[in-house]
Design a protein around this motif. Sequence first.
Motif, PDB file in Angstrom:
ATOM      1  N   LEU A  65       5.194   4.961  15.184  1.00 27.98           N
ATOM      2  CA  LEU A  65       5.016   5.559  13.788  1.00 27.98           C
ATOM      3  C   LEU A  65       6.502   5.120  13.031  1.00 27.98           C
ATOM      4  N   ARG A  66       7.528   5.127  13.912  1.00 27.05           N
ATOM      5  CA  ARG A  66       8.790   4.429  12.979  1.00 27.05           C
ATOM      6  C   ARG A  66       8.694   3.208  12.576  1.00 27.05           C
ATOM      7  N   TYR A  67       7.835   2.217  13.222  1.00 32.25           N
ATOM      8  CA  TYR A  67       7.629   0.774  12.884  1.00 32.25           C
ATOM      9  C   TYR A  67       6.518   0.616  11.688  1.00 32.25           C
ATOM     10  N   TYR A  68       5.501   1.644  11.742  1.00 35.59           N
ATOM     11  CA  TYR A  68       4.684   1.476  10.471  1.00 35.59           C
ATOM     12  C   TYR A  68       4.986   2.360   9.546  1.00 35.59           C
ATOM     13  N   LEU A  69       5.956   3.328   9.468  1.00 31.71           N
ATOM     14  CA  LEU A  69       6.385   4.197   8.487  1.00 31.71           C
ATOM     15  C   LEU A  69       6.515   3.539   7.274  1.00 31.71           C
ATOM     16  N   PRO A  70       7.220   2.337   7.001  1.00 33.17           N
ATOM     17  CA  PRO A  70       7.485   1.922   5.665  1.00 33.17           C
ATOM     18  C   PRO A  70       5.996   1.669   4.918  1.00 33.17           C
ATOM     19  N   ALA A  71       4.968   0.904   5.758  1.00 32.60           N
ATOM     20  CA  ALA A  71       3.824   0.649   5.254  1.00 32.60           C
ATOM     21  C   ALA A  71       3.087   1.897   4.883  1.00 32.60           C
ATOM     22  N   LEU A  72       3.108   3.031   5.878  1.00 31.03           N
ATOM     23  CA  LEU A  72       2.446   4.207   5.510  1.00 31.03           C
ATOM     24  C   LEU A  72       2.910   5.049   4.432  1.00 31.03           C
ATOM     25  N   MET A  73       4.240   5.053   4.158  1.00 33.16           N
ATOM     26  CA  MET A  73       4.819   5.648   2.888  1.00 33.16           C
ATOM     27  C   MET A  73       4.487   4.963   1.773  1.00 33.16           C
ATOM     28  N   ASP A  74       4.501   3.590   1.790  1.00 32.79           N
ATOM     29  CA  ASP A  74       4.244   2.795   0.606  1.00 32.79           C
ATOM     30  C   ASP A  74       2.967   3.185  -0.029  1.00 32.79           C
ATOM     31  N   LEU A  75       2.087   2.928   0.853  1.00 34.92           N
ATOM     32  CA  LEU A  75       0.430   3.094   0.721  1.00 34.92           C
ATOM     33  C   LEU A  75       0.320   4.782   0.254  1.00 34.92           C
ATOM     34  N   ALA A  76       0.832   5.515   0.906  1.00 40.89           N
ATOM     35  CA  ALA A  76       0.707   7.106   0.313  1.00 40.89           C
ATOM     36  C   ALA A  76       1.139   7.244  -0.997  1.00 40.89           C
ATOM     37  N   LEU A  77       2.151   6.558  -1.379  1.00 39.46           N
ATOM     38  CA  LEU A  77       2.680   6.588  -2.647  1.00 39.46           C
ATOM     39  C   LEU A  77       2.114   5.934  -3.797  1.00 39.46           C
ATOM     40  N   HIS A  78       1.745   4.356  -3.316  1.00 35.11           N
ATOM     41  CA  HIS A  78       1.350   3.723  -4.570  1.00 35.11           C
ATOM     42  C   HIS A  78      -0.136   3.637  -4.354  1.00 35.11           C
ATOM     43  N   ARG A  79      -0.707   4.021  -3.549  1.00 34.24           N
ATOM     44  CA  ARG A  79      -2.260   3.941  -3.328  1.00 34.24           C
ATOM     45  C   ARG A  79      -3.043   5.344  -3.072  1.00 34.24           C
ATOM     46  N   TYR A  80      -2.244   6.234  -3.753  1.00 32.16           N
ATOM     47  CA  TYR A  80      -2.537   7.819  -3.392  1.00 32.16           C
ATOM     48  C   TYR A  80      -4.068   7.889  -3.573  1.00 32.16           C
ATOM     49  N   ARG A  81      -4.478   7.541  -4.494  1.00 33.00           N
ATOM     50  CA  ARG A  81      -6.310   7.866  -4.835  1.00 33.00           C
ATOM     51  C   ARG A  81      -6.801   7.492  -3.594  1.00 33.00           C
ATOM     52  N   GLU A  82      -6.677   6.311  -2.966  1.00 27.00           N
ATOM     53  CA  GLU A  82      -7.433   5.800  -1.780  1.00 27.00           C
ATOM     54  C   GLU A  82      -7.052   6.800  -0.494  1.00 27.00           C
ATOM     55  N   VAL A  83      -6.025   7.172  -0.368  1.00 25.24           N
ATOM     56  CA  VAL A  83      -5.550   7.523   0.810  1.00 25.24           C
ATOM     57  C   VAL A  83      -5.079   9.117   0.553  1.00 25.24           C
ATOM     58  N   SER A  84      -5.515   9.649  -0.090  1.00 26.65           N
ATOM     59  CA  SER A  84      -5.137  11.057  -0.273  1.00 26.65           C
ATOM     60  C   SER A  84      -5.004  12.021   0.905  1.00 26.65           C
ATOM     61  N   VAL A  85      -6.117  11.909   1.577  1.00 29.52           N
ATOM     62  CA  VAL A  85      -6.270  12.838   2.939  1.00 29.52           C
ATOM     63  C   VAL A  85      -5.364  12.246   3.867  1.00 29.52           C
ATOM     64  N   PHE A  86      -4.796  10.919   3.785  1.00 29.04           N
ATOM     65  CA  PHE A  86      -3.993  10.587   4.974  1.00 29.04           C
ATOM     66  C   PHE A  86      -2.489  11.018   4.313  1.00 29.04           C
ATOM     67  N   ALA A  87      -2.444  10.879   3.034  1.00 29.37           N
ATOM     68  CA  ALA A  87      -1.023  11.176   2.451  1.00 29.37           C
ATOM     69  C   ALA A  87      -0.761  12.722   2.942  1.00 29.37           C
ATOM     70  N   ALA A  88      -1.697  13.447   3.033  1.00 33.28           N
ATOM     71  CA  ALA A  88      -1.377  14.977   3.282  1.00 33.28           C
ATOM     72  C   ALA A  88      -0.981  15.058   4.618  1.00 33.28           C
ATOM     73  N   GLU A  89      -1.762  14.305   5.487  1.00 33.53           N
ATOM     74  CA  GLU A  89      -1.465  14.067   6.883  1.00 33.53           C
ATOM     75  C   GLU A  89      -0.076  13.600   7.086  1.00 33.53           C
ATOM     76  N   LEU A  90       0.401  12.567   6.382  1.00 40.51           N
ATOM     77  CA  LEU A  90       1.576  12.024   6.661  1.00 40.51           C
ATOM     78  C   LEU A  90       2.640  12.711   6.097  1.00 40.51           C
ATOM     79  N   LEU A  91       2.687  13.588   5.111  1.00 41.24           N
ATOM     80  CA  LEU A  91       3.491  14.680   4.669  1.00 41.24           C
ATOM     81  C   LEU A  91       3.665  15.649   5.624  1.00 41.24           C
ATOM     82  N   SER A  92       2.500  16.125   6.150  1.00 34.84           N
ATOM     83  CA  SER A  92       2.867  17.207   7.253  1.00 34.84           C
ATOM     84  C   SER A  92       3.546  16.522   8.310  1.00 34.84           C
ATOM     85  N   ALA A  93       3.365  15.418   8.945  1.00 31.60           N
ATOM     86  CA  ALA A  93       4.134  14.961   9.984  1.00 31.60           C
ATOM     87  C   ALA A  93       5.713  14.520   9.612  1.00 31.60           C
TER      88      ALA A  93
END
Length: 191
Positions: A65-93
């Motif tokens: 999780l720590r290794y992939y976190l920069p990519a996951l945060m970047d995609l949740a922020l900048h590609r939100y429309r495509e990954v909105s369900v995941f973005a909510a999951e990441l926020l929860s995590a």
Amino acid sequence: MTLRNRLYTAFAARPRPSALAQPEGGGTARLLGDGLAGRAVGDVTTDDVKGVFEGNLWALSPEALRYYLPALMDLALHRYREVSVFAAELLSALTEPSREDVVASLDAFERLPPAELRDPQIADALRRQQLEWFDSGTPTAVFHERFDGLTAAEGSAVLEFLTAFAAAHGENFPFGEVDAAVERYWARYGG
């Protein structure tokens, strides 16, 4: 420097972990291993988020999780429309769990229609099970295992992500979810 660059720079010293999944991940561990085989943090795509990470954050090892976190945060922020369900999951995590959240979630579930189809014994058993699980300390321990070892630069990067995420997508989280993440844990990394 862009936020994306700051996220990747903050976590740049994190090596690719040998174990991507928690030992109890079962079939999900295989999915993660197969989906992320040889995948560097900078190569993660929205397809990876939707096909591998979404619904499976729980199974990632803390190191993964720590290794992939920069990519996951970047995609949740900048590609939100495509990954909105995941973005909510990441926020929860990224939100330190609280007993009040569990109670509020169970209360909301019990108010869902049609109430006449819900068995009160099942609802009571679910409430008891969920509260016992939280009271066991497991959710809090998992959160701290994942994030207590971050460097000051990494923690600041997460806080910066959450601030940018709130500005860009906060209207999609009208119950203060982003604020809760910041206030419960990440505010400690503020200037």
